[in-house]
Design an enzyme around this catalytic site. Structure first.
Site, mmCIF file in Angstrom:
data_model
loop_
_atom_site.group_PDB
_atom_site.id
_atom_site.type_symbol
_atom_site.label_atom_id
_atom_site.label_comp_id
_atom_site.label_asym_id
_atom_site.label_seq_id
_atom_site.Cartn_x
_atom_site.Cartn_y
_atom_site.Cartn_z
ATOM 1 N N ASN A 226 0.688 -8.712 -0.839
ATOM 2 C CA ASN A 226 -0.254 -9.677 -0.314
ATOM 3 C C ASN A 226 0.312 -11.000 -0.171
ATOM 4 O OD1 ASN A 226 -1.962 -7.470 -2.105
ATOM 5 N ND2 ASN A 226 -3.055 -8.127 -0.743
ATOM 6 N N CYS B 214 0.789 -1.016 0.135
ATOM 7 C CA CYS B 214 0.262 -0.082 -0.099
ATOM 8 C C CYS B 214 0.957 1.333 -0.069
ATOM 9 C CB CYS B 214 -0.914 -0.068 1.258
ATOM 10 S SG CYS B 214 -1.861 1.431 1.316
HETATM 11 C C1 LIG Z 1 -10.476 9.647 -0.743
HETATM 12 C C2 LIG Z 1 -9.574 10.892 -1.712
HETATM 13 C C3 LIG Z 1 -10.203 11.213 -2.996
HETATM 14 C C4 LIG Z 1 -9.254 12.021 -0.802
HETATM 15 O O1 LIG Z 1 -8.771 13.005 -1.387
HETATM 16 P P1 LIG Z 1 -8.639 14.505 -0.833
HETATM 17 O O2 LIG Z 1 -7.761 15.444 -1.510
HETATM 18 O O3 LIG Z 1 -9.052 14.826 0.433
HETATM 19 O O4 LIG Z 1 -10.034 14.850 -1.390
HETATM 20 P P2 LIG Z 1 -10.598 15.795 -2.566
HETATM 21 O O5 LIG Z 1 -12.239 15.757 -2.959
HETATM 22 O O6 LIG Z 1 -10.233 17.537 -2.334
HETATM 23 O O7 LIG Z 1 -10.051 15.689 -4.076
HETATM 24 C C5 LIG Z 1 -8.696 15.858 -4.275
HETATM 25 C C6 LIG Z 1 -8.524 15.733 -5.914
HETATM 26 O O8 LIG Z 1 -8.902 14.475 -6.325
HETATM 27 C C7 LIG Z 1 -9.777 14.200 -7.123
HETATM 28 N N1 LIG Z 1 -10.859 13.179 -6.849
HETATM 29 C C8 LIG Z 1 -11.222 12.984 -5.736
HETATM 30 N N2 LIG Z 1 -11.989 11.773 -5.826
HETATM 31 C C9 LIG Z 1 -11.548 11.369 -7.078
HETATM 32 C C10 LIG Z 1 -11.994 10.079 -7.617
HETATM 33 N N3 LIG Z 1 -12.775 9.015 -6.855
HETATM 34 N N4 LIG Z 1 -11.295 9.853 -8.672
HETATM 35 C C11 LIG Z 1 -10.714 10.604 -9.545
HETATM 36 N N5 LIG Z 1 -10.332 11.855 -8.898
HETATM 37 C C12 LIG Z 1 -10.683 12.117 -7.798
HETATM 38 C C13 LIG Z 1 -10.643 15.800 -6.830
HETATM 39 O O9 LIG Z 1 -11.599 16.136 -8.090
HETATM 40 C C14 LIG Z 1 -9.491 16.811 -6.561
HETATM 41 O O10 LIG Z 1 -8.912 16.823 -7.775
HETATM 42 P P3 LIG Z 1 -8.431 18.424 -8.064
HETATM 43 O O11 LIG Z 1 -9.543 19.466 -7.874
HETATM 44 O O12 LIG Z 1 -7.359 18.752 -7.000
HETATM 45 O O13 LIG Z 1 -7.882 18.387 -9.473
HETATM 46 C C15 LIG Z 1 -7.892 10.513 -1.783
HETATM 47 O O14 LIG Z 1 -7.254 10.453 -0.604
HETATM 48 C C16 LIG Z 1 -7.788 9.179 -2.395
HETATM 49 O O15 LIG Z 1 -7.942 8.931 -3.819
HETATM 50 N N6 LIG Z 1 -7.197 8.297 -1.881
HETATM 51 C C17 LIG Z 1 -7.013 6.811 -2.362
HETATM 52 C C18 LIG Z 1 -6.020 6.175 -1.305
HETATM 53 C C19 LIG Z 1 -5.922 4.908 -2.155
HETATM 54 O O16 LIG Z 1 -6.282 4.125 -3.184
HETATM 55 N N7 LIG Z 1 -5.309 3.889 -1.051
HETATM 56 C C20 LIG Z 1 -4.688 2.603 -1.532
HETATM 57 C C21 LIG Z 1 -6.078 1.529 -1.622
HETATM 58 S S1 LIG Z 1 -6.492 1.289 -0.019
HETATM 59 C C22 LIG Z 1 -5.498 -0.227 0.307
HETATM 60 O O17 LIG Z 1 -4.806 -0.233 -0.482
HETATM 61 C C23 LIG Z 1 -5.968 -0.983 1.334
HETATM 62 C C24 LIG Z 1 -6.651 -2.265 1.144
HETATM 63 C C25 LIG Z 1 -8.042 -1.956 0.576
HETATM 64 O O18 LIG Z 1 -5.827 -3.048 0.010
HETATM 65 C C26 LIG Z 1 -6.647 -2.996 2.586
HETATM 66 C C27 LIG Z 1 -5.388 -3.245 3.306
HETATM 67 O O19 LIG Z 1 -4.390 -3.879 2.999
HETATM 68 O O20 LIG Z 1 -5.345 -2.489 4.200
#
Ligand SMILES: CC(C)(COP(=O)([O-])OP(=O)([O-])OC[C@H]1O[C@@H](n2cnc3c(N)ncnc32)[C@H](O)[C@@H]1OP(=O)([O-])[O-])[C@@H](O)C(=O)NCCC(=O)NCCSC(=O)C[C@@](C)(O)CC(=O)[O-]
Length: 302
Positions: free
Chosen positions: A249, A240
């Site tokens: 994994n 991650c």
């Molecule tokens: C949740 C947010 C968006 C909050 O991020 P933020 O910066 O707080 O949110 P925001 O609403 O201010 O958005 C920031 C920018 O992202 C865009 N945006 C906002 N949402 C989206 C979207 N859906 N798709 C595309 N773009 C998006 C939005 O439009 C904006 O663009 P800008 O205006 O700056 O150009 C951000 O933190 C994020 O995307 N995080 C992703 C984290 C991630 O994917 N982590 C890895 C997966 S989790 C994992 O691996 C664990 C797991 C599941 O495997 C289980 C385990 O092992 O633990």
């Protein structure tokens, strides 16, 4: 609890496996990986994420990937969506299952999705409603269920709290995720026992990273707790971006080798998975991180 006779493996390599790769993996390689995994018999493949490309650049081509894959009838193609924008992408892409992803640790929640646990649940509410209204499956992932890279210990009651909220949101499946692979079998047993007191064990999945080499032992402990859904990643790909030092994994080949050796049915062709593991590792220019996969590949080559 009797050990389940059948297990569902959710193949997460196209998403969890690749999301942390520094070099952008071409879309056609991602598509080929998903197609080969579907053909190998996985009922559920975690295909991509609809998240901010600024946060996870590797998943920026999610829509293209979903448009290009050859869907195998009956296979569930899951995608991650943290908010309504992610849901819109998932719906337009024809995802079968949407995964909301929260954490049992406040510190990790902030690092991963930039909000508190309570805020994340509030954000997931409209997503969950929309997923249900669209007739799709909803899955909830609980990161750091066995420990957190920022806050250390995580109490099982914090995992149960998030699991309850996910149930209220209508999750069909709930993942207990050891994001940094720190869990050991006795602790896993304790967490699984606590979670299955509130969630039907048939709807609970074990998601184990193998950082400390405990993942297979943790799966065995979970099997004994009646859990029959596991996440795994071919060749042990993954990690991650918000859990520094955490490795991939548990390798799918290792899990299949163990389960088939125990007489547990998975419906997956291990031989095909070994080939996929060697192929994708070759593409990434590294040796597969699956001991069973490498041993079986060497035996085949001999
Ligand atoms: C949740 C947010 C968006 C909050 O991020 P933020 O910066 O707080 O949110 P925001 O609403 O201010 O958005 C920031 C920018 O992202 C865009 N945006 C906002 N949402 C989206 C979207 N859906 N798709 C595309 N773009 C998006 C939005 O439009 C904006 O663009 P800008 O205006 O700056 O150009 C951000 O933190 C994020 O995307 N995080 C992703 C984290 C991630 O994917 N982590 C890895 C997966 S989790 C994992 O691996 C664990 C797991 C599941 O495997 C289980 C385990 O092992 O633990």
């Amino acid at each position: 609890m009797p050990t389940p006779a059948k297990v569902k493996i959710v193949e997460v390599s196209p998403r969890d496996g690749l999301q942390n790769e520094k070099q952008f993996i071409p879309t056609d390689i991602k598509v080929e990986l998903i197609n080969r995994l579907s053909q190998a018999g996985f009922q559920n493949v975690e295909a991509t994420s609809f998240v901010s490309p600024k946060w996870v650049p590797q998943m920026a081509d999610g829509a293209e990937v979903m448009a290009a894959i050859q869907r195998k009838p009956g296979t569930i193609y899951s995608v991650l969506a943290p908010n309504m924008r992610g849901f819109d992408g998932a719906l337009a892409a024809g995802a079968d299952e949407v995964v909301i992803f929260g954490a049992a640790s406040e510190a990790f929640s902030q690092k991963n999705i930039n909000c508190s646990i309570a805020e994340s649940i509030a954000r997931f509410e409209p997503v969950a409603e929309a997923v249900k209204a669209a007739g799709l499956r909803l899955r909830g992932s609980i990161s750091c269920a066995l420990g957190c890279p920022y806050q250390g210990e995580v109490d099982p009651s914090a995992v149960v709290d998030v699991a309850r909220r996910y149930l209220e949101l209508g999750c069909d499946e709930i993942d207990v995720a050891d994001t940094i692979g720190v869990g050991t079998p006795a602790r896993v047993e304790r967490v699984m026992k606590a979670v299955t007191e509130v969630v039907d064990p048939a709807r609970v999945a074990g998601h184990f990273h193998d950082t400390y080499g405990q993942a297979l032992a943790n799966i065995l402990a979970s099997l004994q707790a009646g859990i029959s859904i596991y996440h795994a990643s071919v060749a042990g790909l993954g990690g991650c971006p918000y859990a520094k030092g955490a490795t991939g994994n548990v390798a799918t080949e290792d899990v299949l080798y163990m389960l088939h050796g125990m007489g547990i049915e998975t419906g997956v062709d291990l031989d095909a998975v070994v080939d996929i593991g060697q192929w994708i590792s070759g593409h990434l220019d590294r040796k597969a991180a699956s001991r069973a996969g490498n041993a079986l590949a060497a035996r085949k080559a001999a």
